[in-house]
Write an enzyme that holds these catalytic residues in place. Structure first.
Site, PDB file in Angstrom:
ATOM      1  N   GLY A  99      -0.590  -3.056   5.424  1.00 17.06           N
ATOM      2  CA  GLY A  99      -0.388  -4.377   6.015  1.00 17.06           C
ATOM      3  C   GLY A  99      -1.510  -5.322   5.651  1.00 17.06           C
ATOM      4  CB  THR A 133      -0.878   0.036   1.280  1.00 18.49           C
ATOM      5  OG1 THR A 133      -1.525  -1.216   1.448  1.00 18.49           O
ATOM      6  CG2 THR A 133      -1.937   1.120   1.219  1.00 18.49           C
TER       7      THR A 133
END
Length: 302
Positions: free
Chosen positions: A224, A172
């Site tokens: 995550g 991300t």
């Protein structure tokens, strides 16, 4: 777990991340410095806006666009491929009590700009599967699937599906900032997980899970294992502990990462900036790509 906290060094603060989990060998990095250079370039894109007195929202979007354009990071052009070899991207922005987010976007070169347009349009907070015609009408740049299907991501998917490497659950990009007027903003963008099942949506476009900003409190962007961040409503939980419980920002970030992410057997990372301009970077993953200004210089984690 690693937690780093830095006081404000100017009238504004900015932090960015390029994901937790480490390098992807299939992306064919030619030198150890390429990730660091990409992070530094993205940081500069946002910092130039803040230095000129621009808004936190403009700064976080500019930084994330730079990361989306860099194929080393899992967002925009560097998006991970899904189980069928296609890509779908998610993104969110939040500033001034308003938010905009997009999910399952297949044709926007820079998903964060689409999320911002959703916020500014005001007819919805979260929109999914926005057609190319609408994105084009908004004056935003399109890209076809082949733009995203880089050789490195194709090789990564092949290796995961053949069982040669495990599926990386991280990837991300994001940015958080406070500007000289005290406005806070956060932006997050992702290509999801490699080999992910069709229809999965992670935490990045979910306001309060992977992205959150509230003036006078904090701006947060997460990376995550998305399912843990969703179930822990991690970004908002950090803000709530600061706002309602009076928690120190570094303590709130560390404790929420430990309880809501680590407590679910997951790993990831968080960047946050408080109303006083203090920056916190934390991760319980083996590595974390991030950058911020500390002691007069740009500090990069990789």
């Amino acid at each position: 777990m690693n937690v780093f906290a830095y006081p404000a060094s100017a009238s504004w603060s900015l932090a960015i991340h390029g994901g937790a989990g480490g390098r992807v060998e299939e992306l064919g990095v030619q030198g150890d410095g390429e990730y660091e250079e990409g992070l530094a370039e993205a940081y500069r894109a946002g910092a130039l806006i803040l230095e000129a007195g621009g808004t936190a929202l403009d700064a976080v979007c500019a930084a994330v666009v730079a990361l989306e354009d860099n194929p080393l990071f899992n967002a925009g052009r560097g998006s991970a491929l899904r189980h069928d070899g296609s890509i779908q991207t998610d993104a969110a922005v939040m500033s001034g009590g308003r938010a905009g987010a997009v999910a399952a976007i297949e044709c926007a070169r820079n998903p964060v700009t689409v999320a911002r347009r959703v916020m500014e349009n005001g007819s919805a907070v979260l929109r999914a599967s926005i057609p190319a015609e609408t994105i084009e009408e908004w004056g935003l740049e399109l890209a076809d699937q082949e733009y995203f299907r880089t050789p490195g991501r194709i090789a990564q998917l092949d290796n995961v599906q053949a069982g040669r490497i495990p599926a990386q659950k991280h990837g991300t990009v994001g940015a958080v900032a406070i500007d000289c007027e005290g406005r806070l903003a956060a932006a997050t963008s992702t290509g999801g997980m490699v080999n992910q099942v069709i229809g999965r949506i992670g935490d990045s476009p979910l306001v309060g899970a992977g992205t959150y900003a509230r003036d006078g409190v904090v701006a947060v962007s997460c990376t995550g294992a998305g399912e843990a961040f969703i179930q822990g409503v991690v970004a908002h939980e950090i803000a709530a502990r600061v706002r309602h419980g009076g928690a120190d920002l570094a303590d709130a970030v560390r404790d929420v990462l430990d309880e809501e992410v680590g407590g679910r057997g997951a790993t990831g990372g968080i960047i946050a900036v408080g109303a006083d301009g203090r920056v916190v970077v934390a991760h319980n993953s083996p590595a974390m790509f991030a950058a911020t200004a500390a002691e007069g210089a740009v500090t990069v984690w990789s």
